[in-house]
Design a protein around this motif. Structure first.
Motif, PDB file in Angstrom:
ATOM      1  N   SER A 158      17.671 -14.533 -83.832  1.00  0.00           N
ATOM      2  CA  SER A 158      18.457 -13.507 -83.157  1.00  0.00           C
ATOM      3  C   SER A 158      19.356 -12.743 -84.119  1.00  0.00           C
ATOM      4  O   SER A 158      19.911 -11.704 -83.746  1.00  0.00           O
ATOM      5  CB  SER A 158      19.309 -14.123 -82.041  1.00  0.00           C
ATOM      6  OG  SER A 158      18.524 -14.358 -80.893  1.00  0.00           O
ATOM      7  N   GLN A 179      17.853  -6.463 -82.907  1.00  0.00           N
ATOM      8  CA  GLN A 179      17.490  -5.818 -81.649  1.00  0.00           C
ATOM      9  C   GLN A 179      15.978  -5.767 -81.425  1.00  0.00           C
ATOM     10  O   GLN A 179      15.535  -5.644 -80.290  1.00  0.00           O
ATOM     11  CB  GLN A 179      18.091  -4.413 -81.613  1.00  0.00           C
ATOM     12  CG  GLN A 179      19.622  -4.447 -81.584  1.00  0.00           C
ATOM     13  CD  GLN A 179      20.245  -3.092 -81.820  1.00  0.00           C
ATOM     14  OE1 GLN A 179      20.384  -2.633 -82.941  1.00  0.00           O
ATOM     15  NE2 GLN A 179      20.632  -2.432 -80.746  1.00  0.00           N
ATOM     16  N   THR A 184      17.649  -5.032 -66.503  1.00  0.00           N
ATOM     17  CA  THR A 184      18.349  -5.570 -67.662  1.00  0.00           C
ATOM     18  C   THR A 184      17.503  -5.285 -68.893  1.00  0.00           C
ATOM     19  O   THR A 184      16.392  -5.775 -69.014  1.00  0.00           O
ATOM     20  CB  THR A 184      18.563  -7.084 -67.502  1.00  0.00           C
ATOM     21  OG1 THR A 184      19.261  -7.323 -66.286  1.00  0.00           O
ATOM     22  CG2 THR A 184      19.359  -7.645 -68.671  1.00  0.00           C
ATOM     23  N   THR A 229      12.769 -12.405 -75.060  1.00  0.00           N
ATOM     24  CA  THR A 229      12.514 -11.175 -74.330  1.00  0.00           C
ATOM     25  C   THR A 229      11.847 -10.185 -75.281  1.00  0.00           C
ATOM     26  O   THR A 229      11.485 -10.519 -76.401  1.00  0.00           O
ATOM     27  CB  THR A 229      13.837 -10.580 -73.806  1.00  0.00           C
ATOM     28  OG1 THR A 229      14.717 -10.355 -74.917  1.00  0.00           O
ATOM     29  CG2 THR A 229      14.515 -11.514 -72.819  1.00  0.00           C
ATOM     30  N   THR A 250      16.410 -14.965 -78.359  1.00  0.00           N
ATOM     31  CA  THR A 250      16.284 -14.516 -76.976  1.00  0.00           C
ATOM     32  C   THR A 250      14.822 -14.172 -76.682  1.00  0.00           C
ATOM     33  O   THR A 250      14.256 -13.269 -77.283  1.00  0.00           O
ATOM     34  CB  THR A 250      17.176 -13.291 -76.733  1.00  0.00           C
ATOM     35  OG1 THR A 250      18.516 -13.604 -77.137  1.00  0.00           O
ATOM     36  CG2 THR A 250      17.174 -12.912 -75.275  1.00  0.00           C
ATOM     37  N   SER A 275      18.778  -5.007 -72.385  1.00  0.00           N
ATOM     38  CA  SER A 275      19.372  -5.223 -73.699  1.00  0.00           C
ATOM     39  C   SER A 275      19.042  -6.639 -74.159  1.00  0.00           C
ATOM     40  O   SER A 275      17.920  -7.105 -73.972  1.00  0.00           O
ATOM     41  CB  SER A 275      20.878  -4.976 -73.654  1.00  0.00           C
ATOM     42  OG  SER A 275      21.428  -4.954 -74.949  1.00  0.00           O
ATOM     43  N   LEU A 276      20.008  -7.351 -74.741  1.00  0.00           N
ATOM     44  CA  LEU A 276      19.722  -8.654 -75.343  1.00  0.00           C
ATOM     45  C   LEU A 276      20.007  -9.830 -74.411  1.00  0.00           C
ATOM     46  O   LEU A 276      20.053 -10.970 -74.851  1.00  0.00           O
ATOM     47  CB  LEU A 276      20.548  -8.820 -76.628  1.00  0.00           C
ATOM     48  CG  LEU A 276      20.181  -7.873 -77.771  1.00  0.00           C
ATOM     49  CD1 LEU A 276      21.067  -8.141 -78.986  1.00  0.00           C
ATOM     50  CD2 LEU A 276      18.712  -8.025 -78.154  1.00  0.00           C
ATOM     51  N   GLN A 277      20.200  -9.570 -73.128  1.00  0.00           N
ATOM     52  CA  GLN A 277      20.425 -10.655 -72.187  1.00  0.00           C
ATOM     53  C   GLN A 277      19.173 -11.537 -72.063  1.00  0.00           C
ATOM     54  O   GLN A 277      18.059 -11.065 -72.258  1.00  0.00           O
ATOM     55  CB  GLN A 277      20.796 -10.102 -70.807  1.00  0.00           C
ATOM     56  CG  GLN A 277      22.024  -9.202 -70.810  1.00  0.00           C
ATOM     57  CD  GLN A 277      21.712  -7.747 -71.001  1.00  0.00           C
ATOM     58  OE1 GLN A 277      20.676  -7.401 -71.556  1.00  0.00           O
ATOM     59  NE2 GLN A 277      22.611  -6.883 -70.564  1.00  0.00           N
ATOM     60  N   ASN A 278      19.387 -12.782 -71.713  1.00  0.00           N
ATOM     61  CA  ASN A 278      18.253 -13.696 -71.534  1.00  0.00           C
ATOM     62  C   ASN A 278      17.314 -13.223 -70.437  1.00  0.00           C
ATOM     63  O   ASN A 278      16.132 -13.578 -70.418  1.00  0.00           O
ATOM     64  CB  ASN A 278      18.757 -15.106 -71.201  1.00  0.00           C
ATOM     65  CG  ASN A 278      19.360 -15.781 -72.409  1.00  0.00           C
ATOM     66  OD1 ASN A 278      18.918 -15.556 -73.524  1.00  0.00           O
ATOM     67  ND2 ASN A 278      20.381 -16.599 -72.197  1.00  0.00           N
ATOM     68  N   SER A 279      17.843 -12.422 -69.518  1.00  0.00           N
ATOM     69  CA  SER A 279      17.024 -11.902 -68.415  1.00  0.00           C
ATOM     70  C   SER A 279      16.457 -10.529 -68.736  1.00  0.00           C
ATOM     71  O   SER A 279      15.943  -9.844 -67.850  1.00  0.00           O
ATOM     72  CB  SER A 279      17.880 -11.811 -67.141  1.00  0.00           C
ATOM     73  OG  SER A 279      19.023 -10.984 -67.373  1.00  0.00           O
ATOM     74  N   GLY A 280      16.525 -10.123 -69.984  1.00  0.00           N
ATOM     75  CA  GLY A 280      16.109  -8.786 -70.376  1.00  0.00           C
ATOM     76  C   GLY A 280      14.619  -8.541 -70.219  1.00  0.00           C
ATOM     77  O   GLY A 280      13.812  -9.460 -70.055  1.00  0.00           O
TER      78      GLY A 280
END
Length: 779
Positions: A403, A361, A525, A433, A431, A527-532
């Motif tokens: 990750s 995380q 967004t 972010t 990711t 969390s771990l989204q690519n758009s985070g």
């Protein structure tokens, strides 16, 4: 390893049961606690039927979605080592466990016509079963064995779990298998595919009992293993040989009682709800991680193996430090297990479940976990040289897929001193972010590595990682402002200076400091989204305080202790932070560093019991494997750790007296409140003594819990000067400056003050032990 409970179809069923009026889908043995995200485990659920329509096996409803049934709210009973409820069908179900085995007791309602049936389902809570689930039935004994492959709930890969179910208390009428909605007593073996529609085909086995059994309970013994069905059967036979429910229940309760025994509190004048909240919090700290020693099929080792580290990003903050106080032997085994994972899988995990690598995380927070254990003297069987090698690899060698382990962006980290937004990282994948939160976490990870290096005499590592731990400053933008947007207008918060993202070319990017905060209503967004976002699960406002090793340096950037406190007040008073997420934990107590320990006590009492109480909605967020439980336990006990350092911040316990007996030394550390007020209006420490001698520091070291002693706190209704001087506050990498004497009013608010003393304390980074006090007096 076995944790029996009812499973429901609730959207919040990550740990199986939820008291929200949902339906019971089965009763299973494997569970993780409060993980959030996808449900975890819940494999091979049992489900009881009073009988099948027409007294034929095809008259029962086998698929999970069609068999599920309401439970009766007022019948639910839960306590350590025991769980029970009644279904709407009239079946009473209760359960208890041994280490690898659950024992379920089914009491069927009276009936003259039906034969009760119990099925075993080849599924799990999240319906993640892959191809080739198998089940086999022994038609003579009714034993059901089998296995299936599943996916972890927050990681990559798959795992295979095996089971062995035996039944006792009634004569077996017949047995067989079911596939989808059809069943047969003629077929005794089944291998079933997943299907092509994203949902596993229902399948499993069942045993039906004679009519004479319905007036007495049927017991089901379920053994589980990651090795084989044979091992599951052997464990079950060894642990619960005679199906004696009461004997197993009492043994489970006794085991829990022994685990909880190091902590005793005075109950005089204390509301029972506070006691339940406190001990329930302690209970939940001990549910995960889970001891799977002897159940790891991936490698042979003499070391312990622990699983269900969900996730170290959550548990390093207070759960594992709490267990280091009350159950150091278990934490020692966990540390040995983490180091053994490094030996066999090349990196320390940041999250791990069901034998699989979990998602990282933020930083490599196993570094903090190891440092915390090292500084607090855990040593039995721990290979600290290999442990140091493991944390150094986190800091120096980027993995192919960061990750799930290690750190990404290490080239930029070493050359630029921060993780850039939109980093160019070709050595590993992950990711892209969280550049701000990763920078802050990597800084602290490196600081904790330096602490291990110091103790092991690694002078080069001490210097290198201490210097890298200063990298947090590289993303602090001194002129960054922050506005609250409401109803189309923007209001200046009045605070200047926040962390901001920075590009590879060292130019600034921008993220609203309130994005991902508790008052962000923009659908961000986080969390771990690519758009985070560039912060994980929290805002820049909150992450601005995540410099656990250099609060003095941060305080200076914020404009001094008074501004540090004013900004911290704003964080809490404006609901920017939310106590249901772990980054909020330390912010409750960081007033200590500014010489205002009374405000930490005030905040703790504001959050408990407002957000933590003995009721179904008594947790503000996912328990995260005991993270929330440990926050409550530590705060109510009167200490809060700064993990990765030998520092516990002192505040008054919520009880007149707390005693903690060390399992390592047998000595008792006792904290006593003089002037204890059960209405909690007198929550401010006026003075303190340690073993009869005046004690002025607002923090204490782990040696207190090892060596024992008595800390006596005299309480009052107003803040006092106790713990407010610069020499009273915890260590910091940088110098403290700007402290003013505190006399019960806000510093600077008394216009008649003259001869103000400003004290600066410098604690050298090397070992954090050298102290130089410089005192200046001026008008």
């Amino acid at each position: 390893m076995a944790k029996a409970v009812a499973d429901t179809d609730s959207e919040s069923n990550q740990g199986g049961f939820v008291l929200d009026g949902s339906n019971v889908t089965g009763f299973s043995s494997m569970h993780d606690s409060g993980t959030g995200g996808s449900p975890s485990l819940g494999n091979f659920a049992l489900f009881p039927h009073v009988g099948c329509d027409g007294d034929i096996v095809n008259g029962c409803l086998y698929p999970k979605r069609s068999r599920k049934m309401p439970y009766l709210n007022d019948t639910v009973e839960a306590k350590p080592g025991y769980f029970g409820l009644s279904l709407a069908s009239g079946i009473e179900v209760d359960m208890t466990t041994a280490q690898h085995t659950s024992l379920f007791r089914f009491q069927f309602p009276e009936s003259d016509t039906s034969s009760p049936l119990i099925q075993v389902d080849l599924t799990d809570l999240s319906d993640s079963r892959q191809d080739n689930g198998t089940v086999s039935i022994d038609s003579e004994t009714g034993r059901i064995t089998g296995n299936a492959r599943f996916e972890p709930s927050f990681g990559q890969g798959t795992y295979v779990l095996y089971f062995c179910a035996d039944f006792h208390g009634a004569e077996v009428r017949d047995a067989g298998i079911y596939s989808d909605s059809r069943a047969s007593t003629e077929v005794k073996d089944l291998t079933i595919a997943r299907s092509i529609n994203g949902y596993p085909l229902p399948g499993g086995g069942f045993v039906r009992f004679t009519e004479a059994s319905v007036n007495s309970p049927i017991l089901a013994r379920m053994g589980v293993s990651f090795i084989s069905s044979e091992k599951a059967c052997a464990s079950a036979e060894e642990e619960i040989p005679d199906f004696n429910f009461e004997e197993v229940r009492v043994a489970a309760e006794d085991a829990w009682r022994e685990k909880l025994s190091p902590i005793q509190v005075s109950t005089r004048g204390t509301d029972l709800e506070y006691l339940i909240t406190f001990f329930s919090g302690i209970y939940r700290t001990m549910v995960n991680p889970q001891d799977y020693t002897g159940e790891n099929p991936k490698w042979q080792s003499e070391e312990p193996y622990f699983d269900s580290f969900y996730c170290l990003w959550d548990s390093f903050r207070s759960q594992l430090p709490f267990l280091t106080i009350v159950d150091p032997q278990s934490v020692t085994k966990m540390i040995r297990s983490l180091i053994d994972v490094y030996r066999h899988e090349s990196y320390l995990p940041d999250c791990r479940m069901s034998l699989c690598k979990g998602f990282t995380q933020g930083g490599s927070n196993a570094d903090v976990v190891l440092a915390d254990a090292y500084l607090k003297g855990l040593s039995d069987g721990i290979d600290w040289e290999t442990g140091y090698e493991a944390v150094v690899k986190d800091a120096e060698v980027e993995p192919f897929f960061w990750s799930v382990e290690g750190r990404g962006g290490l080239d930029s980290w070493k050359s630029l001193g921060y993780i850039p937004v939109q980093d160019f990282d070709y050595k590993g994948s992950g990711t892209m972010t969280r550049s701000i939160s990763r920078t802050l976490e990597y800084s602290y990870n490196d600081f904790t590595i330096a602490q291990i290096a110091s103790g092991l005499g690694k002078t080069e590592g001490l210097a290198k990682y201490t210097e890298r731990s200063r990298n947090w400053r590289n993303l602090f933008k001194e002129d960054q402002t922050s506005y609250i947007s409401q109803n189309g207008s923007a209001t200046d918060t009045g605070f200047v200076g926040f962390f901001q993202p920075k590009y590879l070319n060292q130019t600034w990017g921008f993220q609203d400091p309130l994005e991902c905060s508790n008052i962000d209503n923009n659908g961000s967004t986080c969390s771990l989204q690519n758009s985070g976002a560039e912060t994980f699960e929290s805002s820049i406002w909150e992450y601005s305080y995540f410099v656990p090793h250099d609060q003095a340096g941060l305080m200076t950037l914020f404009g001094g202790p008074a501004e540090f406190v004013r900004r911290l007040d704003y964080l809490h008073d404006q609901n920017i932070t939310y106590i249901g997420n772990e980054p909020a934990f330390l912010t409750v107590f960081q007033y200590h560093y500014a010489g205002r320990p009374g405000l930490s006590a005030k905040r703790a009492h504001a959050y408990i019991p407002s957000y933590f109480a003995a009721r179904p909605d008594g947790l503000p967020g996912n328990d995260d494997s005991g993270a929330m439980g440990s926050f409550v336990a530590m705060a109510m006990m009167g200490f809060f750790p700064n993990p990765g350092q030998d520092v516990y911040l002192i505040l008054p316990p919520f009880f007149e007296e707390v005693a903690i007996t060390s399992r390592l030394t047998g000595k008792t550390a006792r904290v006593r409140n003089v002037g204890f007020d059960p209405t909690y209006e007198a929550i401010y420490i006026q003075s303190a003594t340690l073993d009869g001698e005046p004690y002025h520091r607002n923090w204490i070291e782990h040696s207190f819990f090892l060596n024992g002693g008595e800390l006596v706190l005299t309480l009052g209704r107003n803040e006092s000067a106790w713990g407010t001087r610069v020499e009273d506050v915890p260590p910091s990498l940088s110098e403290y400056v700007g402290f003013e004497e505190f006399n019960g009013t806000e510093p600077g608010s008394n216009a008649t003050l003259s001869g103000t003393r400003v004290r600066m304390l410098r604690r050298e980074a090397a070992g954090m032990g050298s102290v130089e006090l410089r005192e200046y007096s001026f008008d």
